[in-house]
Design an enzyme around this catalytic site. Structure first.
Site, PDB file in Angstrom:
ATOM      1  N   HIS A   1     191.912   8.537 131.108  1.00  5.94           N
ATOM      2  CA  HIS A   1     190.560   8.028 130.879  1.00  5.94           C
ATOM      3  C   HIS A   1     189.731   8.175 132.148  1.00  5.94           C
ATOM      4  O   HIS A   1     190.254   8.032 133.262  1.00  5.94           O
ATOM      5  CB  HIS A   1     190.596   6.557 130.472  1.00  5.94           C
ATOM      6  CG  HIS A   1     191.495   6.269 129.313  1.00  5.94           C
ATOM      7  ND1 HIS A   1     191.319   6.846 128.079  1.00  5.94           N
ATOM      8  CD2 HIS A   1     192.589   5.472 129.200  1.00  5.94           C
ATOM      9  CE1 HIS A   1     192.262   6.409 127.256  1.00  5.94           C
ATOM     10  NE2 HIS A   1     193.047   5.581 127.921  1.00  5.94           N
TER      11      HIS A   1
ATOM     12  N   GLU B   1     192.780  -0.010 131.731  1.00  6.29           N
ATOM     13  CA  GLU B   1     193.463  -0.800 130.709  1.00  6.29           C
ATOM     14  C   GLU B   1     194.774  -1.349 131.251  1.00  6.29           C
ATOM     15  O   GLU B   1     195.188  -1.051 132.374  1.00  6.29           O
ATOM     16  CB  GLU B   1     193.723   0.050 129.463  1.00  6.29           C
ATOM     17  CG  GLU B   1     194.647   1.233 129.717  1.00  6.29           C
ATOM     18  CD  GLU B   1     194.730   2.170 128.523  1.00  6.29           C
ATOM     19  OE1 GLU B   1     195.858   2.505 128.117  1.00  6.29           O
ATOM     20  OE2 GLU B   1     193.671   2.586 128.007  1.00  6.29           O
TER      21      GLU B   1
ATOM     22  N   HIS C   1     198.958   8.859 131.189  1.00  4.92           N
ATOM     23  CA  HIS C   1     199.779   7.853 130.526  1.00  4.92           C
ATOM     24  C   HIS C   1     199.967   8.166 129.047  1.00  4.92           C
ATOM     25  O   HIS C   1     199.201   8.932 128.458  1.00  4.92           O
ATOM     26  CB  HIS C   1     199.147   6.464 130.670  1.00  4.92           C
ATOM     27  CG  HIS C   1     197.814   6.338 129.990  1.00  4.92           C
ATOM     28  ND1 HIS C   1     196.647   6.752 130.580  1.00  4.92           N
ATOM     29  CD2 HIS C   1     197.450   5.862 128.774  1.00  4.92           C
ATOM     30  CE1 HIS C   1     195.629   6.531 129.766  1.00  4.92           C
ATOM     31  NE2 HIS C   1     196.095   5.992 128.645  1.00  4.92           N
TER      32      HIS C   1
ATOM     33  N   ARG D   1     192.530  13.916 125.931  1.00 14.94           N
ATOM     34  CA  ARG D   1     193.890  14.241 125.512  1.00 14.94           C
ATOM     35  C   ARG D   1     194.380  15.448 126.307  1.00 14.94           C
ATOM     36  O   ARG D   1     193.780  16.518 126.286  1.00 14.94           O
ATOM     37  CB  ARG D   1     193.907  14.521 124.002  1.00 14.94           C
ATOM     38  CG  ARG D   1     195.282  14.551 123.382  1.00 14.94           C
ATOM     39  CD  ARG D   1     195.214  14.743 121.864  1.00 14.94           C
ATOM     40  NE  ARG D   1     194.555  13.633 121.206  1.00 14.94           N
ATOM     41  CZ  ARG D   1     193.501  13.749 120.409  1.00 14.94           C
ATOM     42  NH1 ARG D   1     192.955  14.933 120.191  1.00 14.94           N
ATOM     43  NH2 ARG D   1     192.978  12.682 119.828  1.00 14.94           N
TER      44      ARG D   1
END
Length: 315
Positions: free
Chosen positions: A97, A115, A172, A192
Site C-alpha cells: 500500500h 494497517e 505483505h 497487487r
C-alpha cells in the site's frame, strides 16, 4: 451528547480467496467466498450502519459529516479508520500500500494505507508474507521481473494471538487458513504485486500493479518494532498492541466486571469471543461475539460485565 454505545451492522465483501468462517460470528454471509467483514466502514466502497438508538439507520460517514460532536469535534474530511475481519480460505495476493503523499497524488486524493493484524485463529503451520529480502530498488525490480518470489518474499509462521504492524510500503500477504482482525487507515488502495497466476470468475488473470508497487515498496525491508503494554483494571486485562501516528490498537480480556471511563474522541470495540453487557447510566446493552460498538466522545463512565475478548482502537 449521547451516553449509549452505537452498534454497527457490518458490510460483507466476496473475495476470490474468501470462505465461510465469518458465519461463526453469527453473521449471515452472502456466499461461500466471503472474505471480508467491514465492521467500521465509512468509505465509498462500503458503509456500516448504526443499528440502535437515536442514530439508527445512519451510516458512519453521515455521523462523521453531520454529528461531529460524537467524535470530539475531530477535524478531517473523512472518518480516519476502517476495521475489518478477514477470512483467508486461500492465500491473499502479495501486495503493498502507498503512503498518504503517494496516494493523494496518484489515487485522486485517497489516503495511504498503514494497517495492522490481530490473528484471531489460524490453521496449524499457517503463515503470512511480511517483508522482502531485496537490498536495493534495482535488486527488487530484477527479482520481481524474474519471478523469484521464493527468494524475494519473507514468510512468517503465525499462531492465534499474534499481532503484526504493517506500515505503508511493506510487502505483505495473509496466508491460507488465517482469520484476522485488521485495523487500518480509511483507504481501499492496494497495489497487487503477485497473485499466484490465479484467474477471476471470468477466467482472466487479475490485474497487477508492478510499476506502482516498485515505486512505493520500502527498501530495505526492516520490521517495525513496537512495545506491548499491559494494565489490569479490576477484572479487565488491557493490552496495548500498537500506538502509531494513525491509530492505537489494543486487546481487552474481560473476566468479570470493570468500571471504565471513555475519554477518547471515540473508541471502537469489536467483540471477537464471548459475551457480556455494558452498563451506561441507567441502561444495559448486551453484547456478544461478532458485535461492533462505537463509544462516542462524552459517553463518560461505564461498566463492563461478562467474559469476552475484544479488539479496541482509537486515535
Amino acid at each position: 451528547m449521547t451516553t449509549e454505545p452505537l452498534f454497527f451492522k457490518p458490510v460483507f465483501k466476496e473475495r476470490i480467496w474468501g470462505g465461510t468462517a465469518l458465519a461463526d460470528f453469527g453473521y449471515t454471509i452472502p456466499s461461500q467466498r466471503t472474505g471480508e467483514c467491514w465492521a467500521f466502514a465509512a468509505h465509498q466502497n462500503g458503509q456500516s450502519v448504526v443499528q440502535n438508538g437515536m442514530y439508527k439507520g445512519f451510516t458512519l460517514s453521515e455521523l462523521w459529516e453531520h454529528h461531529r460532536h460524537l467524535f470530539g469535534q475531530l477535524e478531517g474530511d473523512r472518518f480516519p479508520l476502517l476495521t475489518k475481519i478477514l477470512d483467508a480460505d486461500q492465500d491473499l495476493s502479495v501486495q503493498v500500500h502507498p503512503n498518504d503523499e503517494y496516494a493523494n497524488i496518484h489515487e485522486n486524493g485517497e489516503l495511504g494505507k498503514t494497517e495492522c493484524w490481530y490473528i484471531i485463529d489460524c490453521q496449524k503451520d499457517a503463515e503470512i508474507i511480511y517483508g522482502h529480502n531485496a537490498t536495493t530498488k534495482e535488486e527488487l525490480t530484477t527479482m520481481i521481473e524474474r519471478g523469484e518470489w521464493d527468494e524475494l518474499l519473507r514468510r512468517v509462521k503465525v499462531k492465534p494471538g499474534d499481532f503484526f504492524y504493517v506500515p505503508s510500503g511493506t510487502v505483505h500477504a495473509i496466508g491460507k487458513g488465517i482469520l484476522a482482525l485488521e485495523t487500518q487507515q480509511n483507504s481501499d488502495t492496494t497495489y497487487r504485486l503477485y497473485d499466484y497466476d490465479r484467474k477471476d470468475a471470468e477466467g482472466k488473470l487479475r490485474e497487477l500493479h508492478l510499476k506502482k508497487s516498485i515505486e512505493v515498496i520500502e527498501v530495505p525491508s526492516i520490521p517495525e518494532r513496537h512495545t506491548v503494554h499491559h494494565e489490569q483494571i479490576e477484572d479487565l486485562l488491557t493490552t496495548t498492541l500498537i500506538e502509531c501516528a494513525y491509530f492505537s490498537v489494543g486487546k481487552w480480556n474481560l473476566s468479570g466486571s470493570a468500571s471504565l471511563k471513555q475519554q477518547k474522541p471515540f473508541l471502537l470495540i469489536s467483540v471477537i469471543e464471548g459475551e457480556g453487557r455494558m452498563i451506561s447510566g441507567e441502561y444495559v446493552y448486551p453484547f456478544k461475539k461478532g458485535d461492533h460498538m462505537l463509544l462516542p466522545y462524552g459517553l463518560g463512565e461505564f461498566k463492563l460485565e461478562g467474559y469476552a475478548e475484544c479488539i479496541v482502537s482509537h486515535l
